[in-house]
Design a protein around this motif. Structure first.
Motif, PDB file in Angstrom:
ATOM      1  N   PHE A  95     -30.597 125.460  84.000  1.00 35.00           N
ATOM      2  CA  PHE A  95     -31.631 126.481  83.860  1.00 35.00           C
ATOM      3  C   PHE A  95     -31.300 127.527  84.918  1.00 35.00           C
ATOM      4  CE2 PHE A  95     -33.748 122.419  82.751  1.00 35.00           C
ATOM      5  CZ  PHE A  95     -34.008 122.693  81.414  1.00 35.00           C
ATOM      6  N   ALA A  96     -31.893 128.714  84.817  1.00 34.31           N
ATOM      7  CA  ALA A  96     -31.628 129.720  85.850  1.00 34.31           C
ATOM      8  C   ALA A  96     -32.924 130.374  86.296  1.00 34.31           C
ATOM      9  CB  ALA A  96     -30.656 130.776  85.344  1.00 34.31           C
ATOM     10  N   ILE A  97     -32.948 130.711  87.586  1.00 32.33           N
ATOM     11  CA  ILE A  97     -34.095 131.397  88.176  1.00 32.33           C
ATOM     12  C   ILE A  97     -33.591 132.679  88.832  1.00 32.33           C
ATOM     13  CG2 ILE A  97     -35.819 131.304  90.040  1.00 32.33           C
ATOM     14  CD1 ILE A  97     -35.955 128.246  89.534  1.00 32.33           C
ATOM     15  N   ALA A  98     -34.221 133.798  88.480  1.00 30.91           N
ATOM     16  CA  ALA A  98     -33.891 135.079  89.106  1.00 30.91           C
ATOM     17  C   ALA A  98     -34.774 135.266  90.328  1.00 30.91           C
ATOM     18  CB  ALA A  98     -34.113 136.215  88.117  1.00 30.91           C
ATOM     19  N   THR A  99     -34.168 135.666  91.424  1.00 30.77           N
ATOM     20  CA  THR A  99     -34.911 135.870  92.672  1.00 30.77           C
ATOM     21  C   THR A  99     -34.356 137.099  93.386  1.00 30.77           C
ATOM     22  OG1 THR A  99     -35.443 134.905  94.841  1.00 30.77           O
ATOM     23  CG2 THR A  99     -33.348 134.255  93.878  1.00 30.77           C
ATOM     24  N   GLN A 100     -35.204 137.759  94.169  1.00 35.64           N
ATOM     25  CA  GLN A 100     -34.730 138.957  94.870  1.00 35.64           C
ATOM     26  C   GLN A 100     -33.897 138.617  96.101  1.00 35.64           C
ATOM     27  OE1 GLN A 100     -37.489 142.440  95.032  1.00 35.64           O
ATOM     28  NE2 GLN A 100     -38.919 141.062  94.000  1.00 35.64           N
ATOM     29  N   ASP A 101     -33.995 137.347  96.566  1.00 36.44           N
ATOM     30  CA  ASP A 101     -33.225 136.965  97.752  1.00 36.44           C
ATOM     31  C   ASP A 101     -32.737 135.520  97.621  1.00 36.44           C
ATOM     32  OD1 ASP A 101     -32.159 136.424 100.244  1.00 36.44           O
ATOM     33  OD2 ASP A 101     -33.775 137.421 101.363  1.00 36.44           O
ATOM     34  N   VAL A 102     -31.525 135.376  97.093  1.00 29.82           N
ATOM     35  CA  VAL A 102     -30.937 134.045  96.887  1.00 29.82           C
ATOM     36  C   VAL A 102     -30.781 133.311  98.220  1.00 29.82           C
ATOM     37  CG1 VAL A 102     -28.804 132.834  96.266  1.00 29.82           C
ATOM     38  CG2 VAL A 102     -29.778 134.471  94.691  1.00 29.82           C
ATOM     39  N   TYR A 103     -30.349 134.029  99.253  1.00 30.73           N
ATOM     40  CA  TYR A 103     -30.100 133.400 100.561  1.00 30.73           C
ATOM     41  C   TYR A 103     -31.371 132.760 101.108  1.00 30.73           C
ATOM     42  CZ  TYR A 103     -25.647 135.825 100.321  1.00 30.73           C
ATOM     43  OH  TYR A 103     -24.398 136.258  99.916  1.00 30.73           O
ATOM     44  N   LYS A 104     -32.492 133.496 100.982  1.00 31.48           N
ATOM     45  CA  LYS A 104     -33.770 132.975 101.478  1.00 31.48           C
ATOM     46  C   LYS A 104     -34.208 131.763 100.644  1.00 31.48           C
ATOM     47  CE  LYS A 104     -38.530 134.123 102.668  1.00 31.48           C
ATOM     48  NZ  LYS A 104     -38.974 132.796 102.233  1.00 31.48           N
ATOM     49  N   LEU A 105     -34.074 131.856  99.318  1.00 30.75           N
ATOM     50  CA  LEU A 105     -34.466 130.749  98.450  1.00 30.75           C
ATOM     51  C   LEU A 105     -33.662 129.486  98.783  1.00 30.75           C
ATOM     52  CD1 LEU A 105     -36.139 129.602  96.122  1.00 30.75           C
ATOM     53  CD2 LEU A 105     -34.528 130.644  94.515  1.00 30.75           C
ATOM     54  N   VAL A 106     -32.376 129.671  99.022  1.00 30.37           N
ATOM     55  CA  VAL A 106     -31.521 128.529  99.377  1.00 30.37           C
ATOM     56  C   VAL A 106     -31.972 127.908 100.698  1.00 30.37           C
ATOM     57  CG1 VAL A 106     -29.180 127.927 100.159  1.00 30.37           C
ATOM     58  CG2 VAL A 106     -29.503 129.152  98.001  1.00 30.37           C
ATOM     59  N   GLU A 107     -32.299 128.751 101.675  1.00 28.15           N
ATOM     60  CA  GLU A 107     -32.789 128.232 102.973  1.00 28.15           C
ATOM     61  C   GLU A 107     -34.071 127.421 102.784  1.00 28.15           C
ATOM     62  OE1 GLU A 107     -31.179 128.027 105.836  1.00 28.15           O
ATOM     63  OE2 GLU A 107     -29.573 128.950 104.643  1.00 28.15           O
ATOM     64  N   ASP A 108     -34.979 127.948 101.937  1.00 30.67           N
ATOM     65  CA  ASP A 108     -36.252 127.249 101.661  1.00 30.67           C
ATOM     66  C   ASP A 108     -35.995 125.884 101.021  1.00 30.67           C
ATOM     67  OD1 ASP A 108     -37.539 129.443 102.644  1.00 30.67           O
ATOM     68  OD2 ASP A 108     -38.217 130.219 100.705  1.00 30.67           O
ATOM     69  N   ILE A 109     -35.075 125.858 100.064  1.00 30.51           N
ATOM     70  CA  ILE A 109     -34.766 124.605  99.358  1.00 30.51           C
ATOM     71  C   ILE A 109     -34.185 123.585 100.339  1.00 30.51           C
ATOM     72  CG2 ILE A 109     -33.269 123.544  97.581  1.00 30.51           C
ATOM     73  CD1 ILE A 109     -33.575 126.238  96.009  1.00 30.51           C
ATOM     74  N   LYS A 110     -33.255 124.047 101.176  1.00 32.02           N
ATOM     75  CA  LYS A 110     -32.643 123.139 102.172  1.00 32.02           C
ATOM     76  C   LYS A 110     -33.686 122.621 103.163  1.00 32.02           C
ATOM     77  CE  LYS A 110     -27.893 124.910 102.413  1.00 32.02           C
ATOM     78  NZ  LYS A 110     -26.979 125.735 103.240  1.00 32.02           N
ATOM     79  N   ALA A 111     -34.576 123.511 103.592  1.00 25.18           N
ATOM     80  CA  ALA A 111     -35.603 123.139 104.584  1.00 25.18           C
ATOM     81  C   ALA A 111     -36.529 122.044 104.041  1.00 25.18           C
ATOM     82  CB  ALA A 111     -36.419 124.366 104.981  1.00 25.18           C
ATOM     83  N   LYS A 112     -36.678 122.026 102.708  1.00 29.19           N
ATOM     84  CA  LYS A 112     -37.574 121.022 102.108  1.00 29.19           C
ATOM     85  C   LYS A 112     -36.793 119.832 101.556  1.00 29.19           C
ATOM     86  CE  LYS A 112     -41.352 124.179 101.332  1.00 29.19           C
ATOM     87  NZ  LYS A 112     -40.875 125.530 101.623  1.00 29.19           N
ATOM     88  N   GLY A 113     -35.523 119.716 101.969  1.00 27.41           N
ATOM     89  CA  GLY A 113     -34.742 118.538 101.586  1.00 27.41           C
ATOM     90  C   GLY A 113     -34.062 118.621 100.236  1.00 27.41           C
ATOM     91  N   GLY A 114     -34.040 119.803  99.646  1.00 29.79           N
ATOM     92  CA  GLY A 114     -33.392 119.974  98.341  1.00 29.79           C
ATOM     93  C   GLY A 114     -31.871 120.013  98.468  1.00 29.79           C
ATOM     94  N   THR A 115     -31.195 119.811  97.349  1.00 32.51           N
ATOM     95  CA  THR A 115     -29.726 119.777  97.342  1.00 32.51           C
ATOM     96  C   THR A 115     -29.154 121.079  96.793  1.00 32.51           C
ATOM     97  OG1 THR A 115     -29.833 117.405  96.914  1.00 32.51           O
ATOM     98  CG2 THR A 115     -27.720 118.465  96.499  1.00 32.51           C
ATOM     99  N   ILE A 116     -28.282 121.710  97.572  1.00 31.43           N
ATOM    100  CA  ILE A 116     -27.562 122.913  97.116  1.00 31.43           C
ATOM    101  C   ILE A 116     -26.145 122.480  96.759  1.00 31.43           C
ATOM    102  CG2 ILE A 116     -26.674 125.197  97.805  1.00 31.43           C
ATOM    103  CD1 ILE A 116     -29.760 125.107  97.435  1.00 31.43           C
ATOM    104  N   THR A 117     -25.733 122.736  95.518  1.00 35.82           N
ATOM    105  CA  THR A 117     -24.390 122.312  95.103  1.00 35.82           C
ATOM    106  C   THR A 117     -23.384 123.458  95.157  1.00 35.82           C
ATOM    107  OG1 THR A 117     -24.864 122.735  92.770  1.00 35.82           O
ATOM    108  CG2 THR A 117     -25.319 120.516  93.581  1.00 35.82           C
ATOM    109  N   ARG A 118     -23.876 124.698  95.281  1.00 33.40           N
ATOM    110  CA  ARG A 118     -22.991 125.853  95.491  1.00 33.40           C
ATOM    111  C   ARG A 118     -23.726 126.803  96.412  1.00 33.40           C
ATOM    112  NH1 ARG A 118     -21.890 131.238  94.582  1.00 33.40           N
ATOM    113  NH2 ARG A 118     -19.915 131.827  93.585  1.00 33.40           N
ATOM    114  N   GLU A 119     -23.107 127.103  97.524  1.00 32.46           N
ATOM    115  CA  GLU A 119     -23.716 128.013  98.502  1.00 32.46           C
ATOM    116  C   GLU A 119     -23.788 129.429  97.913  1.00 32.46           C
ATOM    117  OE1 GLU A 119     -25.101 127.352 101.409  1.00 32.46           O
ATOM    118  OE2 GLU A 119     -24.596 125.221 101.404  1.00 32.46           O
ATOM    119  N   PRO A 120     -24.740 130.240  98.386  1.00 28.54           N
ATOM    120  CA  PRO A 120     -24.872 131.587  97.838  1.00 28.54           C
ATOM    121  C   PRO A 120     -23.640 132.449  98.114  1.00 28.54           C
ATOM    122  CG  PRO A 120     -26.574 131.165  99.510  1.00 28.54           C
ATOM    123  CD  PRO A 120     -25.745 129.935  99.404  1.00 28.54           C
ATOM    124  N   GLY A 121     -23.304 133.267  97.129  1.00 28.70           N
ATOM    125  CA  GLY A 121     -22.168 134.185  97.261  1.00 28.70           C
ATOM    126  C   GLY A 121     -21.887 134.816  95.906  1.00 28.70           C
TER     127      GLY A 121
END
Length: 289
Positions: A97-123
């Motif tokens: 699925f995909a989610i559009a966001t105005q700030d991918v970097y911030k969303l990734v930080e939020d996910i990591k802070a809450k214990g979520g798994t990032i499988t591809r870093e933003p770029g």
């Protein structure tokens, strides 16, 4: 000679119906192993709202509907929990699925802070400038996070893999009245994608069909179920699908008619790759809400 009581609409006229019909993506349905855990992840990490929840003990399942806005105007995710089943096989065909966001970097930080798994870093994507990242939910479903300006529909894609892209494009155009919005070939990565939908991909949800060079079949697993789309006439829509499946493959899996108990009229079918779509009567759906 007496005229037939019910004149049959000629097939060439019927095939115009999906383009005239008012359609939109309603929801994607899939199974999860722990409803509360998934709701927590989607609301806290991905920023979705829990829209409604129902428990059906006599049939031993529960549902939760989540998204970024009300169901009468937004695409949502319908999660199904079957009592006692805590694990499913996603298979090799379902993509993300995909989610559009105005700030991918911030969303990734939020996910990591809450214990979520990032499988591809933003770029940026390979060979492009769009900034993306990938997150994995507790059941293993992937979410592509796409950096974009403000959008009325943040839940913006369902990606499925197909074995013959041209056939699939033709199927979704003819059977469902979708438009081919964009097609991108990436020979260096050996895949081609087609974005299919009812409006521009920056303002609505689209189906992203992916063809990997030389791969014609995928496993479906038992996790992802279907996507639901609204129609003003399930009976007419089912007739169109029947004509198209005779030409391109696929099959009707549920004849058009009301669901016992709630009386919402639906029809469902499989595309040539076996992906399921449910067409839901628009007025009936709004009454259900």
């Amino acid at each position: 000679m007496a005229e037939a009581a019910n004149p049959v609409t000629p097939s060439h006229e019927l095939l115009e119906w999906p383009k005239q019909d008012k359609r939109r993506f309603l929801h994607a349905v899939y199974r999860v192993g722990d409803l509360e855990r998934t709701i927590k992840f989607y609301t806290e990490c991905l920023g979705m709202k829990l829209l409604r929840k129902r428990d059906v003990p006599e049939e031993k399942y529960a549902n939760a509907f989540l998204g970024f806005g009300p169901e009468d105007s937004h695409f949502v995710l319908e999660l199904t929990y079957n009592y006692g089943v805590d694990k499913y096989d996603i298979g090799t065909g379902f993509g993300h699925f995909a989610i559009a966001t105005q700030d991918v970097y911030k969303l990734v930080e939020d996910i990591k802070a809450k214990g979520g798994t990032i499988t591809r870093e933003p770029g940026p994507v390979k060979g492009g400038s769009t900034v993306i990242a990938f997150a994995k939910d507790p059941d293993g479903y992937l979410f592509e996070l796409i950096q974009r300006g403000p959008t009325p529909e943040p839940l913006c894609q369902v990606m499925l893999r197909v074995g013959d892209l041209e056939r699939s494009i033709k199927f979704y155009e003819k059977a469902l009245g979708m438009r081919l919005l964009k097609k991108t070939d990436r020979p260096e990565q050996k895949y081609t994608i087609a974005m299919m939908g009812y409006a521009d991909e920056y303002e609505t949800t689209v189906l992203e069909l992916t063809y990997n060079y030389g791969v014609t079949e995928y496993t479906k697993g038992n996790a992802y179920a279907q996507v639901a789309i609204s129609t003003n006439d399930v009976y007419k829509s089912a007739e169109v699908v029947k004509i198209v499946t005779q030409e391109l493959g696929g099959k009707i899996t549920r004849e058009p008619g009301p669901i016992p108990g709630i009386n919402t009229k639906i029809t469902s079918f499989l595309d040539p790759d076996g992906w399921k779509t449910v067409l839901v009567d628009h007025e009936d759906f709004l009454k259900e809400l």
